[in-house]
Design a protein around this motif. Structure first.
Motif, PDB file in Angstrom:
ATOM      1  N   GLN A  49       3.824   5.369   5.488  1.00 37.08           N
ATOM      2  CA  GLN A  49       4.134   4.033   4.937  1.00 37.08           C
ATOM      3  C   GLN A  49       5.638   3.834   4.707  1.00 37.08           C
ATOM      4  O   GLN A  49       6.180   2.794   5.106  1.00 37.08           O
ATOM      5  CB  GLN A  49       3.321   3.814   3.638  1.00 37.08           C
ATOM      6  CG  GLN A  49       3.635   2.548   2.890  1.00 37.08           C
ATOM      7  CD  GLN A  49       4.794   2.715   1.913  1.00 37.08           C
ATOM      8  OE1 GLN A  49       4.999   3.803   1.379  1.00 37.08           O
ATOM      9  NE2 GLN A  49       5.548   1.645   1.693  1.00 37.08           N
ATOM     10  N   PRO A  50       6.357   4.805   4.098  1.00 36.54           N
ATOM     11  CA  PRO A  50       7.794   4.548   3.890  1.00 36.54           C
ATOM     12  C   PRO A  50       8.542   4.336   5.211  1.00 36.54           C
ATOM     13  O   PRO A  50       9.443   3.502   5.302  1.00 36.54           O
ATOM     14  CB  PRO A  50       8.282   5.817   3.173  1.00 36.54           C
ATOM     15  CG  PRO A  50       7.066   6.436   2.570  1.00 36.54           C
ATOM     16  CD  PRO A  50       5.931   6.085   3.488  1.00 36.54           C
ATOM     17  N   GLU A  51       8.150   5.070   6.225  1.00 37.10           N
ATOM     18  CA  GLU A  51       8.848   4.920   7.507  1.00 37.10           C
ATOM     19  C   GLU A  51       8.550   3.551   8.132  1.00 37.10           C
ATOM     20  O   GLU A  51       9.436   2.894   8.672  1.00 37.10           O
ATOM     21  CB  GLU A  51       8.446   6.048   8.464  1.00 37.10           C
ATOM     22  CG  GLU A  51       9.276   6.045   9.729  1.00 37.10           C
ATOM     23  CD  GLU A  51       9.186   7.341  10.534  1.00 37.10           C
ATOM     24  OE1 GLU A  51      10.162   7.706  11.186  1.00 37.10           O
ATOM     25  OE2 GLU A  51       8.114   7.993  10.515  1.00 37.10           O
ATOM     26  N   ASN A  76       0.838  -1.215   0.000  1.00 36.01           N
ATOM     27  CA  ASN A  76       0.000   0.000   0.000  1.00 36.01           C
ATOM     28  C   ASN A  76       0.867   1.258   0.000  1.00 36.01           C
ATOM     29  O   ASN A  76       1.100   1.872   1.029  1.00 36.01           O
ATOM     30  CB  ASN A  76      -0.916  -0.016   1.224  1.00 36.01           C
ATOM     31  CG  ASN A  76      -2.025  -1.037   1.073  1.00 36.01           C
ATOM     32  OD1 ASN A  76      -3.115  -0.722   0.607  1.00 36.01           O
ATOM     33  ND2 ASN A  76      -1.737  -2.277   1.441  1.00 36.01           N
ATOM     34  N   ARG A  77       1.327   1.636  -1.181  1.00 38.63           N
ATOM     35  CA  ARG A  77       2.255   2.773  -1.291  1.00 38.63           C
ATOM     36  C   ARG A  77       1.577   3.990  -1.909  1.00 38.63           C
ATOM     37  O   ARG A  77       2.228   4.839  -2.505  1.00 38.63           O
ATOM     38  CB  ARG A  77       3.447   2.366  -2.160  1.00 38.63           C
ATOM     39  CG  ARG A  77       4.239   1.227  -1.563  1.00 38.63           C
ATOM     40  CD  ARG A  77       5.324   0.765  -2.526  1.00 38.63           C
ATOM     41  NE  ARG A  77       5.934  -0.466  -2.031  1.00 38.63           N
ATOM     42  CZ  ARG A  77       7.242  -0.614  -1.828  1.00 38.63           C
ATOM     43  NH1 ARG A  77       8.077   0.365  -2.091  1.00 38.63           N
ATOM     44  NH2 ARG A  77       7.714  -1.755  -1.378  1.00 38.63           N
ATOM     45  N   TYR A  78       0.273   4.041  -1.831  1.00 36.81           N
ATOM     46  CA  TYR A  78      -0.454   5.152  -2.450  1.00 36.81           C
ATOM     47  C   TYR A  78      -0.087   6.470  -1.758  1.00 36.81           C
ATOM     48  O   TYR A  78       0.390   6.467  -0.607  1.00 36.81           O
ATOM     49  CB  TYR A  78      -1.960   4.882  -2.387  1.00 36.81           C
ATOM     50  CG  TYR A  78      -2.506   4.696  -0.988  1.00 36.81           C
ATOM     51  CD1 TYR A  78      -2.842   5.784  -0.191  1.00 36.81           C
ATOM     52  CD2 TYR A  78      -2.667   3.421  -0.439  1.00 36.81           C
ATOM     53  CE1 TYR A  78      -3.327   5.618   1.096  1.00 36.81           C
ATOM     54  CE2 TYR A  78      -3.147   3.247   0.854  1.00 36.81           C
ATOM     55  CZ  TYR A  78      -3.469   4.346   1.608  1.00 36.81           C
ATOM     56  OH  TYR A  78      -3.928   4.189   2.893  1.00 36.81           O
ATOM     57  N   PRO A  79      -0.334   7.604  -2.424  1.00 36.67           N
ATOM     58  CA  PRO A  79       0.020   8.886  -1.804  1.00 36.67           C
ATOM     59  C   PRO A  79      -0.703   9.045  -0.468  1.00 36.67           C
ATOM     60  O   PRO A  79      -1.899   8.788  -0.379  1.00 36.67           O
ATOM     61  CB  PRO A  79      -0.504   9.929  -2.807  1.00 36.67           C
ATOM     62  CG  PRO A  79      -0.777   9.185  -4.069  1.00 36.67           C
ATOM     63  CD  PRO A  79      -0.969   7.745  -3.736  1.00 36.67           C
ATOM     64  N   GLY A  80       0.022   9.449   0.530  1.00 36.47           N
ATOM     65  CA  GLY A  80      -0.592   9.730   1.838  1.00 36.47           C
ATOM     66  C   GLY A  80      -0.754   8.519   2.733  1.00 36.47           C
ATOM     67  O   GLY A  80      -1.310   8.632   3.825  1.00 36.47           O
ATOM     68  N   ALA A  81      -0.286   7.347   2.282  1.00 41.87           N
ATOM     69  CA  ALA A  81      -0.479   6.142   3.106  1.00 41.87           C
ATOM     70  C   ALA A  81       0.283   6.286   4.415  1.00 41.87           C
ATOM     71  O   ALA A  81       1.489   6.516   4.429  1.00 41.87           O
ATOM     72  CB  ALA A  81       0.001   4.900   2.354  1.00 41.87           C
ATOM     73  N   ARG A  82      -0.434   6.154   5.479  1.00 46.63           N
ATOM     74  CA  ARG A  82       0.208   6.147   6.793  1.00 46.63           C
ATOM     75  C   ARG A  82      -0.705   5.430   7.774  1.00 46.63           C
ATOM     76  O   ARG A  82      -1.893   5.243   7.507  1.00 46.63           O
ATOM     77  CB  ARG A  82       0.586   7.547   7.258  1.00 46.63           C
ATOM     78  CG  ARG A  82      -0.527   8.480   7.632  1.00 46.63           C
ATOM     79  CD  ARG A  82      -0.010   9.794   8.235  1.00 46.63           C
ATOM     80  NE  ARG A  82       0.746  10.637   7.326  1.00 46.63           N
ATOM     81  CZ  ARG A  82       2.032  10.978   7.493  1.00 46.63           C
ATOM     82  NH1 ARG A  82       2.711  10.517   8.534  1.00 46.63           N
ATOM     83  NH2 ARG A  82       2.631  11.770   6.636  1.00 46.63           N
ATOM     84  N   CYS A  83      -0.158   5.029   8.887  1.00 45.54           N
ATOM     85  CA  CYS A  83      -0.951   4.289   9.850  1.00 45.54           C
ATOM     86  C   CYS A  83      -1.819   5.250  10.644  1.00 45.54           C
ATOM     87  O   CYS A  83      -1.388   6.354  10.980  1.00 45.54           O
ATOM     88  CB  CYS A  83      -0.034   3.518  10.784  1.00 45.54           C
ATOM     89  SG  CYS A  83      -0.960   2.391  11.816  1.00 45.54           S
ATOM     90  N   ASP A  84      -3.040   4.838  10.946  1.00 40.12           N
ATOM     91  CA  ASP A  84      -3.887   5.723  11.741  1.00 40.12           C
ATOM     92  C   ASP A  84      -3.906   5.326  13.217  1.00 40.12           C
ATOM     93  O   ASP A  84      -4.704   5.831  13.987  1.00 40.12           O
ATOM     94  CB  ASP A  84      -5.291   5.860  11.153  1.00 40.12           C
ATOM     95  CG  ASP A  84      -5.991   4.535  10.971  1.00 40.12           C
ATOM     96  OD1 ASP A  84      -5.495   3.522  11.505  1.00 40.12           O
ATOM     97  OD2 ASP A  84      -7.034   4.512  10.302  1.00 40.12           O
ATOM     98  N   VAL A  85      -3.013   4.419  13.580  1.00 36.26           N
ATOM     99  CA  VAL A  85      -2.724   4.189  14.999  1.00 36.26           C
ATOM    100  C   VAL A  85      -1.362   4.853  15.244  1.00 36.26           C
ATOM    101  O   VAL A  85      -0.463   4.771  14.406  1.00 36.26           O
ATOM    102  CB  VAL A  85      -2.672   2.682  15.328  1.00 36.26           C
ATOM    103  CG1 VAL A  85      -2.210   2.434  16.755  1.00 36.26           C
ATOM    104  CG2 VAL A  85      -4.031   2.048  15.082  1.00 36.26           C
TER     105      VAL A  85
END
Ligand code: N01
Length: 550
Positions: free
Chosen positions: A98-100, A63-72
Motif C-alpha cells: 500500500q505505501p508504494e 486502507n493502511r492496515y498492516p500488510g495491505a498490498r495489492c493482490d494483482v
C-alpha cells in the motif's frame, strides 16, 4: 472510527471558483478520478475533482492496515496510459505494498500536474440534474455549490466501510479500527490483546502481522475463505526489463483478456484432465501463487464438479498447513464454490494459526452477542481485548453512489431507482440520469477484473464520448430505458450461467443486512466487455439518446 481529520483543502482556481461552473465534476481522486481528470484536461475541458480524503489515492489512501498490498502483480496493477510513466517507474516487489502504491499515485498526481484541480477533504453530498440547462448542480459537505455539464462518479467499488451494528460497540473501553479507515500514523499492537472480526482479504493480509506484534490475537470468523499464497518477492530486474521492452503488447493482451491481466489458461475442463495431470496443474499454480490459479481450467467458475476438484485441493493444503485438526477444519471453506467469494492471496495466513498466541473463534457455532466494555462476548465466552479490528468489508459497488443524494430527471432519486438493486447501461450510465457517468459502476467487470485496466477503459470511453458530444455540438447523453433493461438482463444471464451467485458474497450484496441480492459485476470478460462498449460507440452511441444544445 478514526477519521481523516487533517483538513488540507487546496485553493480553487480563482476563475473557476468565481464562475462555480465546470464542464465536469469528478467525484473521487483515486486511480479513476485522477486519470479522468488527466483525460478531461487533454480535451480542454474544465474539471474539478472532489475528494473526501485529505490526500489523493482513494482505496490506497484509506486502507493502511498492516500488510495491505495489492493482490494483482505490480507490473499489471499500474497505469498504462503513459509509456514514459510505465517505463520510468520501478516497482520494488512482485506485489506492491500500500505505501508504494500510494507513492506511485502521488507521483502520478505531480507528474501530470493534477493537484491544482483536486479539492481534498471535501465530500460530495448531493448532485441534481437540471433539465432546463442539461447541467448538474453539485453540493459538498464544505458548502461548495457548483454546476457542471457532466458529473463523473469515480467513487470506487469498495470505499464505504461497513461496521456491523453490534450491540454495545459504544461501550467498548479499548480502541477499535476498521481496516478501510486505518489511522495514518499506524497502530502499535505490541503487548495488546487484539480481536479481528472478519476473514476476508483485508483480514487475511493483516492477521499474520498483527499476530506477530500483539500479545494475543482472537480471530472471529464467520465464513472461511479460500486463500492462496502470494509468493511475494523482490522484483526480478530481468523480468522487469523483459516486460518493459514489450510493455505495449503486454498491455494489449491484458486489455483483451478475461480478467484484465494475462493468466495462462487451459482451455479445457478440469474433468477432461486425468487426476494426476489435474493435481500437477493445481500444484504448479499453487507454487506460483496468486490469483492465476483459477485459470487452471476453463470451467472452474462454471461447473461445480470441476470447481470441487480445485476446492478439495485447497482444503488439503489447509489441513496440511494447520497443526490442530479442529482449527484446520474450522478454516476449511465448505458450502460454496472456490472463487465465488473473492479469492484471497496471503503470506503465512494459515501458518499463523499454529502460533500459541492466536485463537480462532467460529462465530457460526458461537455467535457474537455483543461488544462489551471488556471486549467481545460470544454465546459461550467473553474475550477480553484491548483493541478490536473490524475487517468487515464494505457496502460494495453501490454504497458510495447511494451515499450521495443523486437526483436525475424530474427529481427522481437514484436511491429510489436502485431500491431493488443497481440498474445501469454497461455499468457506465443510468437511464433517467443524463450526463452522469459511473467509472467501474455495477454492471461492468470492475471488481471481477484488474481494477486499473477497467478504470482506464471506462475513463477512455467516457472521454471519447465527451469529445464526440463536443465535436457534434451535443449537450446531453442519456441511456435509454430499453438499453438499460437489456443490459441488466444480460448481466444477470451471464452471472447466473456461472457459479458466482451461489455464494453469500459482497458481489451479491449479501454482506449488508437488507441489501438486495443481485449479482452486481459483469462476468462476461474484460475483453468481450471492451468490445461491446467500443461497438456501442462505433454505432453512434447505440442505446443512448443524444440531444443538442449546451
Ligand atoms: O472485506 P470482505 P475485505 N459478523 O467483505 C466478515 C478487496 N481487497 O475488506 O464472509 C462477523 O471480503 C465477513 O464474513 P462473511 C477485495 O476485492 C483487496 O476483506 O460475510 N463477520 C468477511 O469474512 C476484497 O474482496 C485486497 O460471512 C462479519 C469479512 O468480515 C474486498 O476488497 C485487499 C460480519 C469481510 O470481508 C473486500 O475485502 C483487501 C458480521 N456481522 C481487500 N460482517 C488486495 O488487493 C462481515 N463479516 C489484496
Amino acid at each position: 472510527m478514526p477519521l481523516d481529520t487533517d483538513v488540507q483543502r487546496q485553493p480553487m482556481d480563482a476563475g473557476a471558483e468565481a464562475a462555480g461552473a465546470f464542464d465536469a465534476v469528478i467525484v473521487g481522486a483515486g486511480l479513476a478520478g485522477l486519470y479522468m481528470l488527466h483525460r478531461l484536461r487533454q480535451l480542454g475541458l474544465s474539471a474539478r475533482a472532489y475528494e473526501a480524503g485529505n490526500g489523493v489515492g482513494g482505496t490506497w489512501h484509506w486502507n493502511r492496515y498492516p500488510g495491505a498490498r495489492c493482490d494483482v502483480e505490480s507490473m499489471d496493477y499500474s497505469y498504462s496510459f503513459s509509456d514514459e510513466l510505465q517505463q520510468e517507474w520501478t516497482w520494488t516487489e512482485r506485489y506492491a505494498s500500500q505505501p508504494e502504491i500510494l507513492r506511485y499515485i502521488n507521483h502520478v498526481a505531480d507528474r501530470f500536474d493534477l493537484r491544482r484541480d483536486v479539492q481534498l477533504s471535501t465530500r460530495v453530498t448531493a448532485a441534481a440534474f437540471d433539465e432546463a440547462t442539461n447541467r448538474w448542480a453539485v453540493q459538498t459537505d464544505r458548502g461548495d455549490r457548483v454546476s457542471a455539464q457532466f458529473c463523473i462518479m469515480a467513487t470506487g467499488c469498495l470505499s464505504t466501510a461497513q461496521v456491523p451494528p453490534f450491540k454495545g460497540l459504544d461501550t467498548f473501553a479499548g480502541r477499535w479500527y476498521h481496516t478501510g479507515h486505518w489511522p495514518h500514523e499506524g497502530v502499535d499492537f505490541t503487548g495488546q490483546r487484539v480481536g479481528v472480526i472478519g476473514t476476508g482479504s483485508s483480514a487475511i493480509q493483516s492477521i499474520p502481522l498483527i499476530a506477530r506484534q500483539a500479545a494475543s490475537l482472537v480471530v472471529f470468523q464467520r465464513t472461511p475463505n479460500f486463500s492462496i499464497p502470494a509468493r511475494n518477492a523482490p522484483m526480478d530486474p530481468e523480468y522487469e526489463r523483459r516486460l518493459k521492452a514489450n510493455y505495449a503488447e503486454y498491455r494489449r493482451q491484458a486489455r483483451h483478456s478475461r480478467v484484465g491481466f494475462v493468466v495462462p489458461t487451459n482451455e479445457y475442463s478440469a474433468m477432461a484432465a486425468p487426476p494426476d495431470v489435474r493435481h500437477r496443474e493445481y500444484e504448479d499454480r499453487w507454487n506460483r501463487g496468486g490469483l492465476g490459479f483459477t485459470g487452471a481450467f476453463s470451467d472452474l467458475l462454471i461447473a461445480r464438479e470441476s470447481n470441487d476438484t480445485a476446492a478439495e485441493f485447497f482444503r488439503a493444503k489447509i489441513r496440511a498447513a494447520v497443526r490442530d485438526p479442529a482449527v484446520a477444519e474450522t478454516l476449511v471453506p465448505k458450502g460454496y464454490p472456490l472463487g465465488t467469494k473473492r479469492m484471497c492471496v496471503d503470506t503465512d495466513y494459515y501458518d499463523t494459526f499454529n502460533r500459541d498466541n492466536v485463537t480462532l473463534v467460529d462465530v457460526n457455532a458461537t455467535p457474537i452477542d455483543a461488544i462489551t466494555p471488556r471486549g467481545v462476548r460470544t454465546r459461550d465466552a467473553e474475550h477480553d481485548l484491548d483493541s478490536i479490528v473490524f475487517a468487515t468489508g464494505f457496502d460494495a459497488m453501490t454504497g458510495a453512489l447511494l451515499g450521495i443524494d443523486i437526483r436525475g430527471r424530474a427529481g427522481a432519486t437514484l436511491r429510489e431507482k436502485w431500491a431493488e438493486g443497481p440498474r445501469t447501461y454497461l455499468g457506465l450510465a443510468i437511464a433517467g440520469f443524463p450526463n452522469l457517468f459511473t467509472v467501474t459502476g455495477p454492471g461492468s467487470p470492475s471488481v471481477i477484473s484488474n481494477m486499473i485496466v477497467s478504470i482506464e477503459q471506462h475513463v477512455d470511453w467516457i472521454a471519447d464520448c465527451l469529445a464526440h458530444l463536443r465535436a457534434q455540438g451535443l449537450g446531453a447523453i442519456e441511456a435509454t430505458a430499453a438499453a438499460e433493461e437489456a443490459w441488466v438482463t444480460h448481466v444477470n444471464e451471464v452471472g447466473h450461467a456461472t457459479l458466482y451467485p451461489i455464494a453469500n458474497s459482497w458481489y451479491m450484496g449479501a454482506n449488508i443486512p437488507g441489501k438486495p441480492r443481485i449479482f452486481m459485476p459483469y462476468v462476461g470478460g474484460v475483453g468481450t466487455y471492451r468490445q461491446r462498449c467500443d461497438d456501442v460507440a462505433a454505432r453512434g452511441y447505440e442505446g443512448f439518446t443524444l440531444t443538442s444544445g449546451r
